[in-house]
Design a protein around this motif. Structure first.
Motif, PDB file in Angstrom:
ATOM      1  N   ARG A   1       0.829  -1.207   0.000  1.00 10.55           N
ATOM      2  CA  ARG A   1       0.000   0.000   0.000  1.00 10.55           C
ATOM      3  C   ARG A   1       0.861   1.253   0.000  1.00 10.55           C
ATOM      4  O   ARG A   1       2.007   1.246   0.446  1.00 10.55           O
TER       5      ARG A   1
ATOM      6  N   GLU B   1      -1.852  -1.047  -3.760  1.00  7.41           N
ATOM      7  CA  GLU B   1      -3.017  -0.189  -3.540  1.00  7.41           C
ATOM      8  C   GLU B   1      -2.510   1.172  -3.096  1.00  7.41           C
ATOM      9  O   GLU B   1      -1.696   1.278  -2.192  1.00  7.41           O
TER      10      GLU B   1
ATOM     11  N   SER C   1      -6.051   4.053  -5.983  1.00 10.37           N
ATOM     12  CA  SER C   1      -7.063   3.024  -5.740  1.00 10.37           C
ATOM     13  C   SER C   1      -8.257   3.572  -4.973  1.00 10.37           C
ATOM     14  O   SER C   1      -9.414   3.268  -5.285  1.00 10.37           O
TER      15      SER C   1
END
Length: 272
Positions: A171, A205, A230
């Motif tokens: 992430r 993400e 995202s």
């Protein structure tokens, strides 16, 4: 009053105050809401203002950038709410990019307080110092080096970009100086924008963290389209502003209480 005279008056009010509402135009010039909106729309078409929900602000393209220390004191409650929402998305032992924004610093602090095991990759010197001082053995740190920008206490430049490109992360949490009406993420500095673009490309993400003030300003350098991230976690945006971001391609998740009235343009500060 002739329409052009009235519109010059509206433009003068904007230059003085930085923002104007439809209600203010109605009251000052004695016109209907429809006429007030028509005047604002025409001035927006000429590039003299930028329409917001319920009013307008001056168009602002700015390379102005506040220091990290000053930005740490801006919108702290919103940043804390965003950090809590961001960390709630994390699983154990994920690899996380954090950009050099103060919002990401709040995320790092929340991650440590929550006791989540993770590997943090960041170009933010304050985040590095925080993890060094308060981190546990199950929180690993990969510092992204390069040229140090003293104002923002961040590392940028070709070496920083190459370091980002040499890693993948589960992430990314990032913030920006501002968003344009068409959903372009912007930053005050081109080198910062380049690092953020590289992080977006290397993250499984990417999560953009913004408060409502980001909709009222824009930086000089384009980072990317909001559709390239995202998820957008947005604190305090109104229903209309949320809808506009979705129309620009954002997968937006509201955080905190929505606002119902426009706020003044926040040009003097930078709350990233």
């Amino acid at each position: 009053m002739l329409a052009e005279t009235r519109r010059r008056g509206i433009a003068e009010t904007l230059r003085s105050n930085g923002a104007v509402t439809v209600a203010e135009v109605e009251e000052r010039f004695g016109v209907s809401p429809m006429t007030a909106r028509r005047d604002l729309d025409e001035l927006a078409r000429r590039g003299l203002l930028r329409r917001t929900h319920g009013g307008a602000v001056l168009p602002s393209t700015s390379a102005h950038e506040d220091s990290f220390a000053r930005r740490m004191r801006v919108a702290t409650e919103a940043k804390q709410r965003l950090a809590e929402a961001a960390v709630a998305r994390l699983g154990p032992r994920e690899t996380v990019f954090l950009d050099s924004s103060t919002t990401s610093y709040f995320v790092a602090r929340q991650l440590l307080e929550a006791g989540i095991a993770a590997t943090i990759l960041t170009n933010s010197l304050p985040v590095m110092e925080l993890v060094f001082a308060e981190g546990r053995p199950d929180v690993e740190l990969i510092g992204i080096g390069g040229t140090l920008r003293r104002l923002t206490r961040s590392f940028v430049g070709p070496f920083a970009v190459r370091t980002v490109q040499g890693h993948f992360a589960d992430r990314l949490f990032l913030s920006v100086k501002g968003l344009t009406e068409t959903g372009m993420m912007t930053d005050a500095d081109a080198l910062e924008a380049e690092v953020k673009r590289a992080m977006i490309a290397q993250a499984g993400e990417s999560i953009l963290l913004i408060d409502r003030s980001k909709l009222l300003v824009r930086g000089l350098s384009v980072v990317s389209s909001v559709s390239d991230v995202s998820v957008v976690l947005a604190d305090g945006t109104s229903a209309a502003e949320t809808a506009a971001l979705r129309a620009a391609g954002a997968a937006i998740e509201p955080v905190g209480q929505a606002q119902s009235a426009p706020v003044a343009r926040a040009a003097p500060s930078d709350s990233r």
